[in-house]
Design a protein around this motif. Structure first.
Motif, PDB file in Angstrom:
ATOM      1  N   GLY A  10      14.379  18.713  13.929  1.00 14.92           N
ATOM      2  CA  GLY A  10      14.598  20.132  13.708  1.00 14.92           C
ATOM      3  C   GLY A  10      15.542  20.383  12.559  1.00 14.92           C
ATOM      4  O   GLY A  10      15.822  19.488  11.761  1.00 14.92           O
ATOM      5  N   LEU A  11      16.016  21.615  12.496  1.00 13.63           N
ATOM      6  CA  LEU A  11      16.945  22.046  11.455  1.00 13.63           C
ATOM      7  C   LEU A  11      18.357  22.068  12.028  1.00 13.63           C
ATOM      8  O   LEU A  11      18.581  22.643  13.107  1.00 13.63           O
ATOM      9  CB  LEU A  11      16.557  23.436  10.956  1.00 13.63           C
ATOM     10  N   VAL A  12      19.287  21.463  11.318  1.00 12.30           N
ATOM     11  CA  VAL A  12      20.673  21.421  11.773  1.00 12.30           C
ATOM     12  C   VAL A  12      21.595  21.575  10.577  1.00 12.30           C
ATOM     13  O   VAL A  12      21.234  21.188   9.454  1.00 12.30           O
ATOM     14  CB  VAL A  12      20.950  20.099  12.532  1.00 12.30           C
ATOM     15  N   GLN A  13      22.757  22.147  10.797  1.00 13.93           N
ATOM     16  CA  GLN A  13      23.722  22.317   9.723  1.00 13.93           C
ATOM     17  C   GLN A  13      24.453  21.002   9.452  1.00 13.93           C
ATOM     18  O   GLN A  13      24.567  20.162  10.345  1.00 13.93           O
ATOM     19  CB  GLN A  13      24.731  23.393  10.093  1.00 13.93           C
ATOM     20  N   PRO A  14      24.955  20.840   8.250  1.00 13.31           N
ATOM     21  CA  PRO A  14      25.761  19.634   7.958  1.00 13.31           C
ATOM     22  C   PRO A  14      26.900  19.488   8.958  1.00 13.31           C
ATOM     23  O   PRO A  14      27.548  20.488   9.318  1.00 13.31           O
ATOM     24  CB  PRO A  14      26.283  19.902   6.547  1.00 13.31           C
ATOM     25  N   GLY A  15      27.102  18.252   9.405  1.00 14.33           N
ATOM     26  CA  GLY A  15      28.115  17.992  10.418  1.00 14.33           C
ATOM     27  C   GLY A  15      27.600  18.079  11.837  1.00 14.33           C
ATOM     28  O   GLY A  15      28.311  17.693  12.781  1.00 14.33           O
ATOM     29  N   GLY A  16      26.386  18.571  11.993  1.00  8.77           N
ATOM     30  CA  GLY A  16      25.813  18.719  13.314  1.00  8.77           C
ATOM     31  C   GLY A  16      25.198  17.445  13.859  1.00  8.77           C
ATOM     32  O   GLY A  16      25.274  16.378  13.228  1.00  8.77           O
ATOM     33  N   SER A  17      24.586  17.578  15.020  1.00 13.55           N
ATOM     34  CA  SER A  17      23.998  16.426  15.713  1.00 13.55           C
ATOM     35  C   SER A  17      22.582  16.734  16.174  1.00 13.55           C
ATOM     36  O   SER A  17      22.239  17.889  16.437  1.00 13.55           O
ATOM     37  CB  SER A  17      24.840  16.059  16.945  1.00 13.55           C
ATOM     38  N   LEU A  18      21.790  15.683  16.258  1.00 11.58           N
ATOM     39  CA  LEU A  18      20.458  15.736  16.845  1.00 11.58           C
ATOM     40  C   LEU A  18      20.216  14.437  17.596  1.00 11.58           C
ATOM     41  O   LEU A  18      20.784  13.391  17.238  1.00 11.58           O
ATOM     42  CB  LEU A  18      19.371  15.898  15.780  1.00 11.58           C
ATOM     43  N   GLN A  39      11.673   8.710   5.861  1.00  7.15           N
ATOM     44  CA  GLN A  39      11.126   8.841   4.515  1.00  7.15           C
ATOM     45  C   GLN A  39      11.414  10.236   3.993  1.00  7.15           C
ATOM     46  O   GLN A  39      10.953  11.230   4.566  1.00  7.15           O
ATOM     47  CB  GLN A  39       9.621   8.572   4.499  1.00  7.15           C
ATOM     48  N   ALA A  40      12.191  10.286   2.932  1.00  8.35           N
ATOM     49  CA  ALA A  40      12.508  11.542   2.276  1.00  8.35           C
ATOM     50  C   ALA A  40      11.479  11.793   1.174  1.00  8.35           C
ATOM     51  O   ALA A  40      10.844  10.856   0.680  1.00  8.35           O
ATOM     52  CB  ALA A  40      13.910  11.489   1.691  1.00  8.35           C
ATOM     53  N   PRO A  41      11.300  13.042   0.775  1.00  7.86           N
ATOM     54  CA  PRO A  41      10.323  13.355  -0.280  1.00  7.86           C
ATOM     55  C   PRO A  41      10.586  12.549  -1.547  1.00  7.86           C
ATOM     56  O   PRO A  41      11.726  12.484  -2.030  1.00  7.86           O
ATOM     57  CB  PRO A  41      10.536  14.848  -0.513  1.00  7.86           C
ATOM     58  N   GLY A  42       9.554  11.906  -2.033  1.00  2.00           N
ATOM     59  CA  GLY A  42       9.661  11.142  -3.260  1.00  2.00           C
ATOM     60  C   GLY A  42      10.335   9.797  -3.122  1.00  2.00           C
ATOM     61  O   GLY A  42      10.569   9.116  -4.127  1.00  2.00           O
ATOM     62  N   THR A  90      18.179  14.292   5.489  1.00  2.00           N
ATOM     63  CA  THR A  90      16.923  15.033   5.587  1.00  2.00           C
ATOM     64  C   THR A  90      15.740  14.132   5.264  1.00  2.00           C
ATOM     65  O   THR A  90      15.705  13.491   4.209  1.00  2.00           O
ATOM     66  CB  THR A  90      16.932  16.239   4.628  1.00  2.00           C
ATOM     67  N   ALA A  91      14.789  14.054   6.193  1.00  4.45           N
ATOM     68  CA  ALA A  91      13.631  13.169   6.033  1.00  4.45           C
ATOM     69  C   ALA A  91      12.705  13.344   7.231  1.00  4.45           C
ATOM     70  O   ALA A  91      13.069  13.993   8.222  1.00  4.45           O
ATOM     71  CB  ALA A  91      14.074  11.705   5.949  1.00  4.45           C
ATOM     72  N   VAL A  92      11.538  12.750   7.124  1.00  2.34           N
ATOM     73  CA  VAL A  92      10.684  12.565   8.297  1.00  2.34           C
ATOM     74  C   VAL A  92      11.100  11.243   8.938  1.00  2.34           C
ATOM     75  O   VAL A  92      11.160  10.214   8.248  1.00  2.34           O
ATOM     76  CB  VAL A  92       9.197  12.556   7.932  1.00  2.34           C
ATOM     77  N   TYR A  93      11.390  11.298  10.216  1.00  2.00           N
ATOM     78  CA  TYR A  93      11.830  10.114  10.952  1.00  2.00           C
ATOM     79  C   TYR A  93      10.664   9.571  11.776  1.00  2.00           C
ATOM     80  O   TYR A  93      10.013  10.319  12.522  1.00  2.00           O
ATOM     81  CB  TYR A  93      13.008  10.467  11.849  1.00  2.00           C
ATOM     82  N   VAL A 111      13.426  16.023  10.243  1.00  3.37           N
ATOM     83  CA  VAL A 111      14.844  16.358  10.391  1.00  3.37           C
ATOM     84  C   VAL A 111      15.301  16.972   9.080  1.00  3.37           C
ATOM     85  O   VAL A 111      15.165  16.367   8.023  1.00  3.37           O
ATOM     86  CB  VAL A 111      15.683  15.112  10.723  1.00  3.37           C
ATOM     87  N   THR A 112      15.823  18.185   9.167  1.00  3.61           N
ATOM     88  CA  THR A 112      16.325  18.885   7.986  1.00  3.61           C
ATOM     89  C   THR A 112      17.779  19.256   8.212  1.00  3.61           C
ATOM     90  O   THR A 112      18.108  19.914   9.207  1.00  3.61           O
ATOM     91  CB  THR A 112      15.514  20.152   7.700  1.00  3.61           C
TER      92      THR A 112
END
Length: 115
Positions: A10-18, A39-42, A90-93, A111-112
């Motif tokens: 999902g979307l989380v702010q910097p410093g957050g957790s998932l 894998q991040a874009p590019g 930020t990437a697809v996990y 994960v963004t």
């Protein structure tokens, strides 16, 4: 057929957790090495962490001390607890299983990390 189903992105702010989860079916989970890649874009897909059948763990330098991989053999599930998230996380996990019968991938979860 073998299935690896990721969830928890999902979307989380910097410093957050998932916390990511990967539920496996039709594999001998307890004998499998389970891993998380991203894998991040590019960019190329890279190893984030893996956990062996004896629960030995290995982490990429970039996530050491912030991420924790664990497994529950009763639930055939592997987890990735991600703390102190940064925009560069930020990437697809993707979940990966190395089993006695071969290697398998999940479909990925986004994960963004952004404010």
């Amino acid at each position: 057929q073998v299935q690896l189903v990721e969830s928890g992105g999902g979307l989380v702010q910097p410093g957050g957790s998932l916390r990511l989860s990967c539920a496996a079916s039709r594999i001998i989970f307890s004998r499998s090495v389970m891993g998380w890649y991203r894998q991040a874009p590019g960019k190329q897909r890279e190893l984030v962490a893996h956990i062996t059948s004896t629960s030995s763990t290995h982490y990429a330098d970039s996530v050491q001390g912030r991420f924790t991989i664990s497994r529950d053999n009763r639930k055939n599930t592997v987890y990735l607890q991600m703390n102190s998230l940064k925009p560069e996380d930020t990437a697809v996990y993707y979940c990966n299983a190395l089993t006695p019968g071969g290697g398998y991938w999940g479909q990925g979860t986004q994960v963004t990390v952004s404010s």
